[in-house]
Design a protein around this motif. Structure first.
Motif, PDB file in Angstrom:
ATOM      1  N   SER A 127       0.784  -1.238   0.000  1.00 56.76           N
ATOM      2  CA  SER A 127       0.000   0.000   0.000  1.00 56.76           C
ATOM      3  C   SER A 127       0.812   1.282   0.000  1.00 56.76           C
ATOM      4  CB  SER A 127      -0.943   0.023   1.213  1.00 56.76           C
ATOM      5  OG  SER A 127      -0.213  -0.138   2.420  1.00 56.76           O
ATOM      6  N   ALA A 128       2.117   1.222   0.223  1.00 56.84           N
ATOM      7  CA  ALA A 128       2.894   2.464   0.270  1.00 56.84           C
ATOM      8  C   ALA A 128       4.335   2.192  -0.134  1.00 56.84           C
ATOM      9  CB  ALA A 128       2.839   3.080   1.671  1.00 56.84           C
ATOM     10  N   ARG A 129       4.668   2.600  -1.360  1.00 59.99           N
ATOM     11  CA  ARG A 129       6.024   2.403  -1.857  1.00 59.99           C
ATOM     12  C   ARG A 129       6.866   3.667  -1.724  1.00 59.99           C
ATOM     13  NH1 ARG A 129       5.923  -2.222  -5.162  1.00 59.99           N
ATOM     14  NH2 ARG A 129       8.186  -2.030  -5.145  1.00 59.99           N
ATOM     15  N   SER A 130       6.267   4.749  -1.226  1.00 56.85           N
ATOM     16  CA  SER A 130       6.998   6.016  -1.065  1.00 56.85           C
ATOM     17  C   SER A 130       6.390   6.816   0.072  1.00 56.85           C
ATOM     18  CB  SER A 130       6.939   6.828  -2.364  1.00 56.85           C
ATOM     19  OG  SER A 130       5.589   7.137  -2.696  1.00 56.85           O
ATOM     20  N   PHE A 131       7.195   7.683   0.652  1.00 60.48           N
ATOM     21  CA  PHE A 131       6.670   8.592   1.673  1.00 60.48           C
ATOM     22  C   PHE A 131       7.429   9.912   1.618  1.00 60.48           C
ATOM     23  CE2 PHE A 131      10.201   6.719   3.941  1.00 60.48           C
ATOM     24  CZ  PHE A 131      10.650   7.696   4.838  1.00 60.48           C
ATOM     25  N   ALA A 132       6.797  10.951   2.113  1.00 63.25           N
ATOM     26  CA  ALA A 132       7.409  12.275   2.171  1.00 63.25           C
ATOM     27  C   ALA A 132       7.195  12.852   3.556  1.00 63.25           C
ATOM     28  CB  ALA A 132       6.802  13.199   1.118  1.00 63.25           C
ATOM     29  N   VAL A 133       8.189  13.574   4.039  1.00 64.68           N
ATOM     30  CA  VAL A 133       8.109  14.233   5.344  1.00 64.68           C
ATOM     31  C   VAL A 133       7.986  15.730   5.104  1.00 64.68           C
ATOM     32  CG1 VAL A 133       9.232  14.612   7.559  1.00 64.68           C
ATOM     33  CG2 VAL A 133       9.532  12.431   6.365  1.00 64.68           C
ATOM     34  N   LEU A 134       6.937  16.330   5.674  1.00 69.97           N
ATOM     35  CA  LEU A 134       6.642  17.737   5.441  1.00 69.97           C
ATOM     36  C   LEU A 134       6.562  18.488   6.754  1.00 69.97           C
ATOM     37  CD1 LEU A 134       3.572  17.162   3.072  1.00 69.97           C
ATOM     38  CD2 LEU A 134       5.977  17.241   2.413  1.00 69.97           C
ATOM     39  N   THR A 135       6.809  19.773   6.699  1.00 66.65           N
ATOM     40  CA  THR A 135       6.559  20.615   7.851  1.00 66.65           C
ATOM     41  C   THR A 135       5.142  21.153   7.783  1.00 66.65           C
ATOM     42  OG1 THR A 135       7.175  22.628   9.050  1.00 66.65           O
ATOM     43  CG2 THR A 135       7.572  22.618   6.673  1.00 66.65           C
ATOM     44  N   GLY A 136       4.448  21.107   8.891  1.00 66.72           N
ATOM     45  CA  GLY A 136       3.112  21.677   8.963  1.00 66.72           C
ATOM     46  C   GLY A 136       3.120  23.076   9.523  1.00 66.72           C
ATOM     47  N   ASN A 137       4.300  23.617   9.758  1.00 69.09           N
ATOM     48  CA  ASN A 137       4.446  24.965  10.301  1.00 69.09           C
ATOM     49  C   ASN A 137       4.319  25.963   9.157  1.00 69.09           C
ATOM     50  OD1 ASN A 137       5.181  27.350  11.523  1.00 69.09           O
ATOM     51  ND2 ASN A 137       6.949  26.482  12.594  1.00 69.09           N
ATOM     52  N   THR A 138       3.235  26.704   9.129  1.00 64.83           N
ATOM     53  CA  THR A 138       3.005  27.628   8.024  1.00 64.83           C
ATOM     54  C   THR A 138       4.037  28.744   7.981  1.00 64.83           C
ATOM     55  OG1 THR A 138       1.459  28.872   9.416  1.00 64.83           O
ATOM     56  CG2 THR A 138       0.536  27.184   7.971  1.00 64.83           C
TER      57      THR A 138
END
Length: 511
Positions: free
Chosen positions: A147-158
């Motif tokens: 179900s998941a061959r990739s992932f990304a890490v993001l900042t939620g700080n606007t």
């Protein structure tokens, strides 16, 4: 950047940027512990577990925490402080202890650039990022073959700028850091960029720690679920099909033993400056959030000739009433070029099983241990006759209970100062956490007195035995729970009784 030579002088200016991991103190790397142990100065932040400071007991520690949008110290000030401390006194080793990983939204790159600009050599010690660890402790793998061959890490700080969600349409799993306050807007933007409102989602607060809490839902409902659960920062949000796996794979917060009265509660463990606390591990196994606080330190006496005189040709009872007394006695013998054979003419009494074990570790079996640990019981039960001599090797702050018991029986009590007990003052950040603890454990009367002097008496305490409990009450503490036996498990039980509000009854049974 090459790794530093561990044998290099500690005075050389050097900075270690260390990832502290996501919260569980056991998740720091071996290299991180090594770098901490060599540090002269440690700058630690809000997300770095203060328990890790036990690896650098002699270092100067400085709290530079920042929480959410309420910064009291800017990043520029931290950068300048790192450089200034590294240059101080002709050069010092500075450890910058940062939550998670140094280079994953930790602004470690800016701190490294500050070192380069100042000409200060540095190293980077990567840490376990919360982006992977917090979901893992919640039972959510960020990747999965089906179900998941990739992932990304993001900042939620606007404040860090937009995330360009439309560019992430082909990424299976999204991991959002620092986004709990903006979750409504983030979810709306993700849906607007093409994500299905029904995409599974989960938010993990204080991941990997006993305070871990998890809210689940879909992209359309996760913000409301987080509000209803009362979750706040620090939190990690996972968006993707892998979030469905939590129901199957949850392990840390369901059935791992973190369900008793100490689960998520703050327990302060008082100890010596140079000691390590096995009690802390017992408490952590019960789910407690442990703060180790050094209240006292042991030092050599300026002149140990009185000990030499007291032991010369001595053939009576030698009384040892602490592990430190055993350690200091053997240090004294080593300084004199002697070993345990120098004690052959004496009978040795230990105040309890722990002190007896310390003797056994050095090849000596105690001739006597009282049925109940404690100086009063030692004095009452020592198998000696009136006129016999008992020599007590102890510190300058030893209680008089032992002397009174022995002298009341007609024994000759003598005392020699073998080591000194001195206060070790924690930093203000540690003191504030100490005052906020649900319960504080005490293993000695001196710890009780130092605690009262440092943090006041408006604290709930759990004492190792009746003698320590009496010392705590004399120091002014009124909420005192006494362990049923002089063991670490029993002291942990007493701490649990105390936080459950049943400590008074236990204390009455012991008192």
């Amino acid at each position: 950047m090459s790794f530093p030579d561990p044998s290099a002088p500690a005075s050389r200016a050097f900075v270690s940027l260390i990832g502290a991991g996501p919260g569980d103190p056991g998740l720091i790397t071996v290299r991180g512990v090594e770098a901490l142990s060599r540090a002269d100065v440690v700058l630690f932040d809000y997300l770095a577990n203060p328990e890790l400071l036990r690896h650098c007991p002699d270092a100067e520690t400085i709290y530079v925490g920042k929480k959410g949008f309420s910064e009291y110290i800017s990043q520029e000030q931290i950068n300048a402080l790192i450089v200034a401390k590294a240059r101080e006194g002709g050069g010092r080793r500075v450890a910058r202890l940062k939550g998670g990983d140094v280079f994953v939204f930790g602004r470690g790159g800016e701190e490294a650039e500050a070192c380069v600009a100042a000409g200060v050599p540095f190293e980077v010690v990567p840490g376990v990022t919360s982006a992977i660890a917090a979901p893992a402790y919640a039972g959510i793998p960020v990747t999965h073959r089906e179900s998941a061959r990739s992932f990304a890490v993001l900042t939620g700080n606007t404040k860090e700028g937009g995330a360009h969600y439309e560019r992430l349409s082909g990424v299976d799993t999204l991991v959002l850091l620092m986004g709990v306050r903006n979750l409504d807007g983030i979810a709306a933007d993700l849906i607007a960029s093409g994500r299905s409102p029904d995409t599974p989602a989960a938010t993990v607060q204080w991941g990997t720690t006993p305070q871990q809490r998890v809210a689940t839902g879909t992209l359309a409902t996760i913000a409301r679920a987080v509000r209803e659960a009362g979750l706040e920062a620090p939190a990690v949000t996972v968006v993707g099909e892998v979030a469905r796996l939590r129901d199957t794979l949850r392990w840390f917060d369901a059935g791992s033993g973190f369900g008793g009265p100490l689960a998520g509660r703050s327990v302060a463990v008082t100890r010596t400056r140079d000691g390590a606390s096995a009690l802390s591990e017992v408490l952590r196994a019960r789910g407690a959030n442990v703060l180790e606080v050094p209240l006292i330190r042991f030092a050599e006496v300026p002149d140990d000739s009185p000990v030499e005189d007291a032991l010369h040709d001595f053939g009576g009872w030698l009384l040892l009433t602490s592990n430190q007394a055993v350690k200091s006695l053997f240090s004294f013998l080593e300084r004199r070029g002697l070993d345990a054979r120098a004690l052959a003419r004496m009978k040795i009494a230990a105040v309890g099983p722990s002190t007896a074990r310390s003797l056994a570790e050095r090849g000596l079996r105690a001739d006597f241990v009282p049925s109940t640990p404690g100086a009063v019981h030692l004095g009452a039960e020592l198998p000696a006759r009136p006129g016999d001599v008992a020599l007590h090797l102890t510190s300058q702050v030893a209680e008089d209970d032992l002397a009174r018991e022995l002298e009341a029986r007609g024994l000759r009590y003598e005392r020699a100062e073998l080591y000194r007990t001195e206060p070790a003052r924690p930093g203000e950040h540690a003191l504030n956490r100490l005052r906020a603890a649900d319960v504080v454990t005490l293993a000695s009367g001196s710890a009780a007195r130092h605690l009262a002097a440092l943090a006041g008496i408006d604290l709930t305490v759990a004492a190792m035995g009746p003698q320590t409990a009496d010392a705590a009450r004399r120091a002014g503490f009124t909420r005192v729970t006494v362990a049923e036996t002089a063991t670490l498990e029993a002291l942990a039980d007493a701490a649990a009784w105390a936080v459950a509000g049943r400590g008074e009854g236990l204390g009455e049974r012991e008192g």
